[in-house]
Design a protein around this motif. Structure first.
Motif, short mmCIF file in Angstrom:
data_model
loop_
_atom_site.label_atom_id
_atom_site.label_comp_id
_atom_site.label_asym_id
_atom_site.label_seq_id
_atom_site.Cartn_x
_atom_site.Cartn_y
_atom_site.Cartn_z
N VAL A 164 89.79 103.51 88.02
CA VAL A 164 91.18 103.83 87.71
C VAL A 164 91.79 104.75 88.78
O VAL A 164 92.94 104.57 89.20
CB VAL A 164 91.30 104.48 86.32
CG1 VAL A 164 92.72 104.96 86.06
CG2 VAL A 164 90.88 103.48 85.24
N SER A 165 91.03 105.72 89.22
CA SER A 165 91.57 106.68 90.19
C SER A 165 91.84 106.06 91.55
O SER A 165 92.62 106.61 92.35
CB SER A 165 90.62 107.89 90.33
OG SER A 165 89.37 107.49 90.84
N PRO A 187 97.06 107.49 95.21
CA PRO A 187 96.87 107.94 96.60
C PRO A 187 95.87 109.09 96.66
O PRO A 187 95.86 109.96 95.78
CB PRO A 187 98.27 108.39 97.03
CG PRO A 187 99.21 107.75 96.06
CD PRO A 187 98.47 107.62 94.78
N ALA A 188 95.04 109.10 97.65
CA ALA A 188 94.02 110.14 97.78
C ALA A 188 94.63 111.54 97.78
O ALA A 188 94.03 112.50 97.30
CB ALA A 188 93.22 109.91 99.06
N ARG A 228 95.26 112.83 94.00
CA ARG A 228 94.21 112.77 92.99
C ARG A 228 93.07 113.72 93.34
O ARG A 228 92.83 114.04 94.51
CB ARG A 228 93.66 111.36 92.84
CG ARG A 228 92.80 110.94 94.01
CD ARG A 228 92.15 109.58 93.84
NE ARG A 228 91.26 109.32 94.98
CZ ARG A 228 91.28 108.22 95.71
NH1 ARG A 228 92.13 107.24 95.43
NH2 ARG A 228 90.44 108.08 96.72
N LEU A 229 92.38 114.13 92.29
CA LEU A 229 91.11 114.84 92.41
C LEU A 229 90.15 114.21 91.41
O LEU A 229 90.54 113.92 90.27
CB LEU A 229 91.27 116.33 92.11
CG LEU A 229 92.00 117.18 93.15
CD1 LEU A 229 92.33 118.54 92.56
CD2 LEU A 229 91.14 117.34 94.40
N ARG A 230 88.92 114.02 91.83
CA ARG A 230 87.91 113.46 90.94
C ARG A 230 86.91 114.55 90.57
O ARG A 230 86.33 115.19 91.46
CB ARG A 230 87.18 112.30 91.60
CG ARG A 230 88.05 111.07 91.84
CD ARG A 230 87.42 110.15 92.84
NE ARG A 230 88.06 108.84 92.89
CZ ARG A 230 87.91 107.99 93.89
NH1 ARG A 230 87.17 108.31 94.93
NH2 ARG A 230 88.52 106.81 93.86
N ARG A 234 98.65 117.39 91.75
CA ARG A 234 97.64 116.33 91.75
C ARG A 234 97.21 116.01 90.32
O ARG A 234 97.28 116.85 89.43
CB ARG A 234 96.42 116.76 92.56
CG ARG A 234 96.65 116.80 94.06
CD ARG A 234 95.39 117.22 94.79
NE ARG A 234 95.47 116.95 96.21
CZ ARG A 234 94.49 117.20 97.06
NH1 ARG A 234 93.34 117.72 96.64
NH2 ARG A 234 94.64 116.92 98.35
N ARG A 235 96.75 114.79 90.13
CA ARG A 235 96.16 114.42 88.84
C ARG A 235 94.65 114.59 88.93
O ARG A 235 94.01 114.14 89.88
CB ARG A 235 96.50 112.97 88.47
CG ARG A 235 95.84 112.52 87.17
CD ARG A 235 96.44 111.25 86.61
NE ARG A 235 97.82 111.43 86.18
CZ ARG A 235 98.41 110.71 85.23
NH1 ARG A 235 97.71 109.77 84.57
NH2 ARG A 235 99.67 110.91 84.91
N LEU A 236 94.11 115.27 87.91
CA LEU A 236 92.67 115.47 87.85
C LEU A 236 92.05 114.39 86.97
O LEU A 236 92.33 114.30 85.78
CB LEU A 236 92.36 116.86 87.27
CG LEU A 236 90.88 117.23 87.16
CD1 LEU A 236 90.25 117.32 88.55
CD2 LEU A 236 90.70 118.54 86.40
#
Length: 215
Positions: free
Chosen positions: A24-25, A29-30, A33-35, A64-66
């Protein structure tokens, strides 16, 4: 989660599976996002972060989306994502949770501890007790017997009442606390043992996605 949103994360999206998180992540865009992945208290290889709130700094989190998957917490959230309202609570944001509940006065509140791999955990139970203890203080004199829906609530409040002046000591003696100490995460325990330091309330806005509640 509260720490990430307080530091400016756009949202926190939870996953029970690391494979699904990665899939999903990839659509984001890099730079946005944070994984974060945690298994057994340690960071999952290939992720930007583990599950330490100390990593949630504004320069990293802002806008950012975590995307996060943990051993217990995100799996628990995945199971209750169809509830009418889902909040995430910790000792650190206890007051924000209590104030929301006191303001909205829901008829029934389920406090769901994620535990550890399906078993009881001291840290979740003492957090539940801290929430109910403060709610009972704000309830206009209603006794705990009128608020508590089961024996677990009484035991959680009893645990908090006994340890409220030494929450770090309790966390250090808990099974998961011992696990984190072996991973040299003493500072994480010190952070998580603090009460009411974050005025941040994560609330689910769509299944598996939590954002900062706007008052």
């Amino acid at each position: 989660m509260a720490a990430a949103l307080a530091a400016g994360a756009e949202a926190v999206q939870v996953f029970s599976s690391m494979d699904e998180l990665m899939r999903v992540s990839e659509d984001w865009p890099a730079s946005k996002r944070l994984r974060a992945g945690e298994r057994g208290g340690a960071k999952v290889a290939g992720c930007d972060l583990g599950n330490s709130p100390l990593d949630c700094q504004p320069d990293l989190m802002a806008n950012r989306r975590l995307f996060i998957s943990t051993t217990n917490g995100t799996r628990c959230l995945s199971r209750i994502q169809n509830a009418k309202t889902v909040l995430t609570a910790a000792l650190t944001n206890r007051a924000a949770v209590v104030n929301y509940l006191h303001h909205h006065q829901p008829q029934t509140v389920w406090i769901v501890g994620s535990g550890w791999e399906g078993s009881f955990s001291l840290e979740d139970t003492v957090c539940a007790g801290a929430i109910v203890h403060q709610l009972s203080q704000m309830s206009g004199g209603h006794p705990l017997s009128e608020l508590a829906g089961n024996d677990e609530v009484f035991s959680a409040v009893a645990l908090y009442s006994q340890w409220q002046d030494n929450l770090l000591g309790l966390l250090q003696n808990a099974t998961h606390g011992q696990r984190l100490l072996r991973l040299d995460c003493q500072d994480d325990l010190k952070y998580c043992a603090q009460t009411d330091i974050l005025d941040a309330l994560p609330i689910q806005t769509e299944p598996a996605v939590l954002k900062l509640h706007q008052r």
